[in-house]
Design a protein around this motif. Structure first.
Motif, PDB file in Angstrom:
ATOM      1  N   ILE A 216       0.836  -1.207   0.000  1.00 16.19           N
ATOM      2  CA  ILE A 216       0.000   0.000   0.000  1.00 16.19           C
ATOM      3  C   ILE A 216       0.867   1.251   0.000  1.00 16.19           C
ATOM      4  CG2 ILE A 216      -1.285   1.376   1.717  1.00 16.19           C
ATOM      5  CD1 ILE A 216      -3.176  -0.868   1.982  1.00 16.19           C
TER       6      ILE A 216
ATOM      7  N   CYS B  98      -3.742   0.518  -3.225  1.00 18.64           N
ATOM      8  CA  CYS B  98      -3.100  -0.745  -3.612  1.00 18.64           C
ATOM      9  C   CYS B  98      -2.629  -0.654  -5.063  1.00 18.64           C
ATOM     10  CB  CYS B  98      -4.106  -1.894  -3.515  1.00 18.64           C
ATOM     11  SG  CYS B  98      -4.372  -2.473  -1.855  1.00 18.64           S
TER      12      CYS B  98
ATOM     13  N   GLY C 214      -7.061  -0.379   1.737  1.00 18.63           N
ATOM     14  CA  GLY C 214      -6.768  -0.261   0.306  1.00 18.63           C
ATOM     15  C   GLY C 214      -7.935   0.259  -0.511  1.00 18.63           C
TER      16      GLY C 214
ATOM     17  N   ASP D 293      -5.241   5.091   1.184  1.00 18.52           N
ATOM     18  CA  ASP D 293      -4.358   3.920   1.082  1.00 18.52           C
ATOM     19  C   ASP D 293      -4.599   3.233  -0.267  1.00 18.52           C
ATOM     20  OD1 ASP D 293      -6.952   3.340   1.907  1.00 18.52           O
ATOM     21  OD2 ASP D 293      -6.385   1.618   3.125  1.00 18.52           O
TER      22      ASP D 293
END
Ligand code: FAD
Ligand code: PYC
Length: 415
Positions: A253, A342, A362, A340
């Motif tokens: 992340i 991904c 994520g 956050d």
């Protein structure tokens, strides 16, 4: 908890001094069956559904600040389920369906407004990309339609569709069931619902460590001492990698600032949501009358929750390109949140290398819309110690196996 008109009047004249708290503020117990770290919408929804759907009662939500003080209270509240991938369609559509009944479910007005979400196309590439998405979304049984420039103008009359503009509007996709909701009402509604089912909500309590033994979680170290737990669910949005570090593993992340701003309040003039990838702005109008305007993520990692001048400049340029009518509007305030992200712009919802420690993170720039569905699926995962089929694909493991769920570009300017 219901308020009569007479009690509302009484409270108004007593300056709300005797207003009943919507949730208790208990001292933490020594141990819980489950602790949820993070009192944003996702964490509170998780605790609510664990109690309601799975009969768990001995649960605490631990929040380092105040409820909704993270991204839940900082987001621009766009709700939609028009995602490209089959897995995404299922979980976001589940969330949208829960939103459709959420005010009734919680007996709390979350001000859900299905005013439609438009995504604009400004060139041939955009047009092809939008048609691909509209078709994929419809194949998943989710509502989505394609509008030509005249239909787009009819749906959003203040939009500049002149062929002479720098980025002419060649069409748009529309999800009519998309829209907005009041962000902190979502957090407060879930908090009150969870509290009524016996969940302890503990604010001003920061998790500083995750205690484990023999690869199994034992509880959390906090600024108010150790609190034991048989299971721990972590839902801390932009701080997921910090908490993973405490638990001894790495999250794939990056944490980025994401900024937004609002104008001075004006009379109702924009009754839908418009997003544009190419021009790089999105805008809706809040119930207070402010235009709510947002940007893409800042191009660097960081935990700043402040606004910055270049973003205002870029967003206003883009806004005036689409809506010349607002060119003399004054901006009132700006802020940031930490999101956050991904590598495939999809969330992680499930088990971790530590037994009975679960992560939900994520969601990047787009998790508000997922709040009910995410909480619902995460509650199942924690209560049953296995993922629900809705979140089964969203494993941490997928970054080893390569089974990614690429949703880049799904949120207009947002990814
Ligand atoms: P949060 O609300 O951030 O809750 C996490 C909580 O964890 C926080 O309250 C934090 O204080 C707490 N916490 C952190 N560390 C600890 C610790 N050590 N101990 C205890 N507690 C801790 N999404 C959309 O769908 N539509 C949008 O229009 C949209 N717009 C956005 C605009 C902006 C400017 C931003 C910043 C985000 C936007 N998002 C949007 C994304 C959305 O806000 C998030 O994905 C979503 O709110 C995440 O919810 P959450 O409950 O997981 O996180
Ligand atoms: O996910 O729709 C979205 C969004 C809009 C702004 C930020 N995220």
């Amino acid at each position: 908890m219901k308020y009569s008109f007479a009690s509302l009047l009484r409270n108004a004249f007593s300056y709300h001094e005797n207003w009943q708290s919507a949730w208790r503020s208990p001292e933490p117990k020594r141990e819980y069956d489950a602790i949820i770290v993070g009192g944003g919408g996702h964490g509170l929804a998780t605790a609510y559904y664990m109690a309601k759907e799975h009969g768990m009662r001995n649960i605490a939500v631990i929040e380092k600040g105040w409820l909704g003080g993270g991204n839940t209270g900082r987001n621009t509240t766009i709700i939609r389920s028009n995602y490209l991938r089959d897995n995404s369609a299922q979980i976001y559509e589940h969330a949208l369906k829960l939103y459709e009944g959420l005010s009734q479910e919680l007996n709390y007005n979350i001000m859900f407004s299905q005013r439609g979400v438009l995504n604009l196309a400004h060139n041939q590439h955009d047009l092809r990309e939008l048609s691909r998405r509209v078709n994929a979304i419809r194949l998943n049984g989710v509502d989505s339609e394609f509008l030509n420039p005249q239909q787009t103008k009819a749906f959003c009359p203040i939009l500049n569709v002149s062929p002479n503009s720098r980025y002419p509007v060649l069409g748009a996709s529309l999800q009519r069931r998309g829209g907005t909701a009041r962000h902190d009402a979502v957090a407060w509604g879930y908090a009150r619902g969870a509290n009524n089912l016996g969940v302890d909500i503990i604010q001003n309590c920061e998790v500083t460590g995750i205690r484990q033994s023999d690869g199994r979680v034992e509880g959390v170290e906090t600024s108010r001492g150790f609190i034991g737990a048989k299971k721990v669910g972590v839902v801390v949005s932009g701080h997921a990698s910090v908490l993973a570090d405490m638990a001894g593993f790495r999250m794939p992340i990056e944490s980025h600032p994401l900024q937004a701003l609002v104008s001075e309040p004006i009379k109702p003039m924009h009754d839908t949501v418009v997003m544009s990838n190419a021009v790089h702005v999105y805008v809706s109008q809040s119930d207070k009358g402010e235009l709510v305007i947002g940007a893409g993520i800042d191009g660097y990692c960081g935990y700043s929750q402040r606004g910055s001048f270049p973003i205002v400049e870029e967003q206003i340029n883009a806004l005036v390109e689409l809506f010349p009518i607002v060119s003399r509007l004054r901006m009132m305030r700006q802020w940031g949140g930490t999101v956050d992200v991904c590598p495939d712009a999809s969330p992680i919802i499930g088990k971790t290398p530590v037994k009975h420690l679960y992560f939900n993170c994520g969601w990047g720039t787009g998790g508000f819309k997922a709040t009910p569905g995410s909480g619902w699926a995460f509650a199942h995962t924690i209560a049953q110690d296995e993922p629900h089929e809705l979140n089964a694909p969203y494993t941490l493991e997928r970054f080893n196996s390569g089974y990614l769920i690429d949703e880049h570009g799904a949120a207009a300017v947002a990814h």
